[in-house]
Design an enzyme around this catalytic site. Sequence first.
Site, PDB file in Angstrom:
ATOM      1  N   ARG A  80      11.724  -2.710  10.868  1.00  0.00           N
ATOM      2  CA  ARG A  80      10.701  -2.269  11.809  1.00  0.00           C
ATOM      3  C   ARG A  80      10.491  -3.312  12.884  1.00  0.00           C
ATOM      4  O   ARG A  80      10.445  -4.502  12.594  1.00  0.00           O
ATOM      5  CB  ARG A  80       9.390  -2.054  11.058  1.00  0.00           C
ATOM      6  CG  ARG A  80       9.014  -0.620  10.955  1.00  0.00           C
ATOM      7  CD  ARG A  80       7.904  -0.453   9.973  1.00  0.00           C
ATOM      8  NE  ARG A  80       6.685  -1.142  10.397  1.00  0.00           N
ATOM      9  CZ  ARG A  80       5.543  -1.056   9.725  1.00  0.00           C
ATOM     10  NH1 ARG A  80       5.481  -0.346   8.625  1.00  0.00           N
ATOM     11  NH2 ARG A  80       4.476  -1.698  10.149  1.00  0.00           N
ATOM     12  N   ARG A  99      11.429  -6.373   4.452  1.00  0.00           N
ATOM     13  CA  ARG A  99      11.097  -4.952   4.439  1.00  0.00           C
ATOM     14  C   ARG A  99      12.045  -4.128   5.311  1.00  0.00           C
ATOM     15  O   ARG A  99      12.443  -4.550   6.387  1.00  0.00           O
ATOM     16  CB  ARG A  99       9.665  -4.744   4.928  1.00  0.00           C
ATOM     17  CG  ARG A  99       9.303  -3.267   5.010  1.00  0.00           C
ATOM     18  CD  ARG A  99       7.853  -3.051   4.891  1.00  0.00           C
ATOM     19  NE  ARG A  99       7.169  -3.293   6.155  1.00  0.00           N
ATOM     20  CZ  ARG A  99       5.873  -3.047   6.298  1.00  0.00           C
ATOM     21  NH1 ARG A  99       5.159  -2.619   5.282  1.00  0.00           N
ATOM     22  NH2 ARG A  99       5.294  -3.283   7.444  1.00  0.00           N
ATOM     23  N   ARG A 146      -9.147   1.119   9.174  1.00  0.00           N
ATOM     24  CA  ARG A 146      -8.715  -0.254   9.409  1.00  0.00           C
ATOM     25  C   ARG A 146      -9.757  -1.040  10.185  1.00  0.00           C
ATOM     26  O   ARG A 146      -9.563  -2.221  10.439  1.00  0.00           O
ATOM     27  CB  ARG A 146      -7.441  -0.222  10.222  1.00  0.00           C
ATOM     28  CG  ARG A 146      -6.218  -0.801   9.537  1.00  0.00           C
ATOM     29  CD  ARG A 146      -5.124  -0.744  10.572  1.00  0.00           C
ATOM     30  NE  ARG A 146      -3.910  -1.395  10.229  1.00  0.00           N
ATOM     31  CZ  ARG A 146      -2.903  -0.842   9.567  1.00  0.00           C
ATOM     32  NH1 ARG A 146      -3.020   0.364   9.082  1.00  0.00           N
ATOM     33  NH2 ARG A 146      -1.797  -1.514   9.386  1.00  0.00           N
ATOM     34  N   ARG A 159      -0.386  -9.558  13.146  1.00  0.00           N
ATOM     35  CA  ARG A 159      -0.925  -8.486  12.305  1.00  0.00           C
ATOM     36  C   ARG A 159      -1.814  -9.042  11.193  1.00  0.00           C
ATOM     37  O   ARG A 159      -2.830  -8.438  10.843  1.00  0.00           O
ATOM     38  CB  ARG A 159       0.213  -7.655  11.714  1.00  0.00           C
ATOM     39  CG  ARG A 159       0.828  -6.719  12.751  1.00  0.00           C
ATOM     40  CD  ARG A 159       2.204  -6.261  12.364  1.00  0.00           C
ATOM     41  NE  ARG A 159       2.219  -5.466  11.159  1.00  0.00           N
ATOM     42  CZ  ARG A 159       3.271  -5.349  10.355  1.00  0.00           C
ATOM     43  NH1 ARG A 159       4.380  -5.997  10.628  1.00  0.00           N
ATOM     44  NH2 ARG A 159       3.202  -4.599   9.303  1.00  0.00           N
ATOM     45  N   LYS A 212       0.824  -1.209   0.000  1.00  0.00           N
ATOM     46  CA  LYS A 212       0.000   0.000   0.000  1.00  0.00           C
ATOM     47  C   LYS A 212       0.861   1.264   0.000  1.00  0.00           C
ATOM     48  O   LYS A 212       0.579   2.198  -0.737  1.00  0.00           O
ATOM     49  CB  LYS A 212      -0.919   0.039   1.236  1.00  0.00           C
ATOM     50  CG  LYS A 212      -1.904  -1.107   1.318  1.00  0.00           C
ATOM     51  CD  LYS A 212      -2.848  -0.919   2.520  1.00  0.00           C
ATOM     52  CE  LYS A 212      -2.155  -0.924   3.866  1.00  0.00           C
ATOM     53  NZ  LYS A 212      -1.571  -2.215   4.247  1.00  0.00           N
TER      54      LYS A 212
HETATM   55  P1  ADP Z   1       1.233  -2.288   7.966  1.00  0.00           P
HETATM   56  O1  ADP Z   1       0.200  -1.856   6.966  1.00  0.00           O
HETATM   57  O2  ADP Z   1       2.500  -2.675   7.350  1.00  0.00           O
HETATM   58  O3  ADP Z   1       0.740  -3.258   8.990  1.00  0.00           O
HETATM   59  P2  ADP Z   1       1.270   0.402   9.114  1.00  0.00           P
HETATM   60  O4  ADP Z   1       2.539   1.138   8.988  1.00  0.00           O
HETATM   61  O5  ADP Z   1       0.108   0.841   8.295  1.00  0.00           O
HETATM   62  O6  ADP Z   1       1.646  -1.095   8.867  1.00  0.00           O
HETATM   63  O7  ADP Z   1       0.790   0.373  10.640  1.00  0.00           O
HETATM   64  C1  ADP Z   1       1.633  -0.063  11.680  1.00  0.00           C
HETATM   65  C2  ADP Z   1       0.855  -0.168  12.973  1.00  0.00           C
HETATM   66  O8  ADP Z   1       0.282   1.106  13.312  1.00  0.00           O
HETATM   67  C3  ADP Z   1      -0.333  -1.111  12.937  1.00  0.00           C
HETATM   68  O9  ADP Z   1       0.042  -2.446  13.195  1.00  0.00           O
HETATM   69  C4  ADP Z   1      -1.211  -0.527  14.049  1.00  0.00           C
HETATM   70  O10 ADP Z   1      -0.740  -0.878  15.336  1.00  0.00           O
HETATM   71  C5  ADP Z   1      -1.000   0.958  13.883  1.00  0.00           C
HETATM   72  N1  ADP Z   1      -2.009   1.571  12.992  1.00  0.00           N
HETATM   73  C6  ADP Z   1      -1.767   2.185  11.789  1.00  0.00           C
HETATM   74  N2  ADP Z   1      -2.905   2.627  11.238  1.00  0.00           N
HETATM   75  C7  ADP Z   1      -3.907   2.289  12.097  1.00  0.00           C
HETATM   76  C8  ADP Z   1      -5.318   2.452  12.114  1.00  0.00           C
HETATM   77  N3  ADP Z   1      -5.955   3.054  11.092  1.00  0.00           N
HETATM   78  N4  ADP Z   1      -6.015   1.955  13.176  1.00  0.00           N
HETATM   79  C9  ADP Z   1      -5.401   1.359  14.195  1.00  0.00           C
HETATM   80  N5  ADP Z   1      -4.078   1.155  14.256  1.00  0.00           N
HETATM   81  C10 ADP Z   1      -3.324   1.614  13.227  1.00  0.00           C
END
Ligand code: ADP
Length: 210
Positions: free
Chosen positions: A156, A123, A88, A167, A13
């Site tokens: 990360r 990554r 999300r 996740r 994404k």
């Molecule tokens: P990825 O898509 O690779 O899992 P992100 O960088 O989008 O990772 O998000 C990393 C973390 O940040 C998620 O695992 C969550 O804990 C938190 N997070 C990000 N966006 C949201 C959201 N919209 N709602 C809740 N938690 C979020």
Amino acid sequence: MNLILLGAPGAGKGTQAEVICAAKGIPAISTGNMLREAVKNGTESGLAAKKYMDAGELVPDEVVIGILKDRIAEPDCKGGFILDGFPRTVPQAEALEKMGVNIDKVIEIYVPDEKIAERLGGRRVCESCGNSYHVVYKPTKVEGVCDACGGRVVIRKDDEPATVLERLKVYHEKTAPLKDFYEKRGKLRTVVGQEEVAETSRLTLEAVNA
Ligand code: ADP
Ligand code: ZN
């Protein structure tokens, strides 16, 4: 044009958000990057978010909704934006509707779970600007150094194998139902993630422009 990118962690994404941003001149907004920045700066929302992020859990809706609402009120979002990692959960999508935000399209980037683990293992992210890379699919020009800003490129914490599985589980339970949510509203477009990033980008732009 207001867009949402939907997909499992590691589906690509963030990469496609940058591609659309460059093609359309609208900002890509990553709640993950914003939360990591907040953690780094030790802000109130950062402190609230850290333990969830490290465990691969979602940060509580009210924290993320607050951050997102402030961000899309900024002047650079006037002509549209791309949301990467938000909404999300169904309550987050409902909050977006309550804010009066009209979403034009939701682009789902589909990658099977088996591929995800492999991708997240390779990554790397820039500590300074948040750009993401992959040791095989999208390496930096100089090892460990961000092409965009010269910052340090690191693994990360939540890309560790056990956290990746958590996740993915959270994605299927909490986020995948959004496909239905937006399908019902006639907004969902699915792009199948390809081996070649350039090919995924071509399909993504096709879906955006269709
Ligand atoms: P990825 O898509 O690779 O899992 P992100 O960088 O989008 O990772 O998000 C990393 C973390 O940040 C998620 O695992 C969550 O804990 C938190 N997070 C990000 N966006 C949201 C959201 N919209 N709602 C809740 N938690 C979020
Ligand atoms: Zn950087």
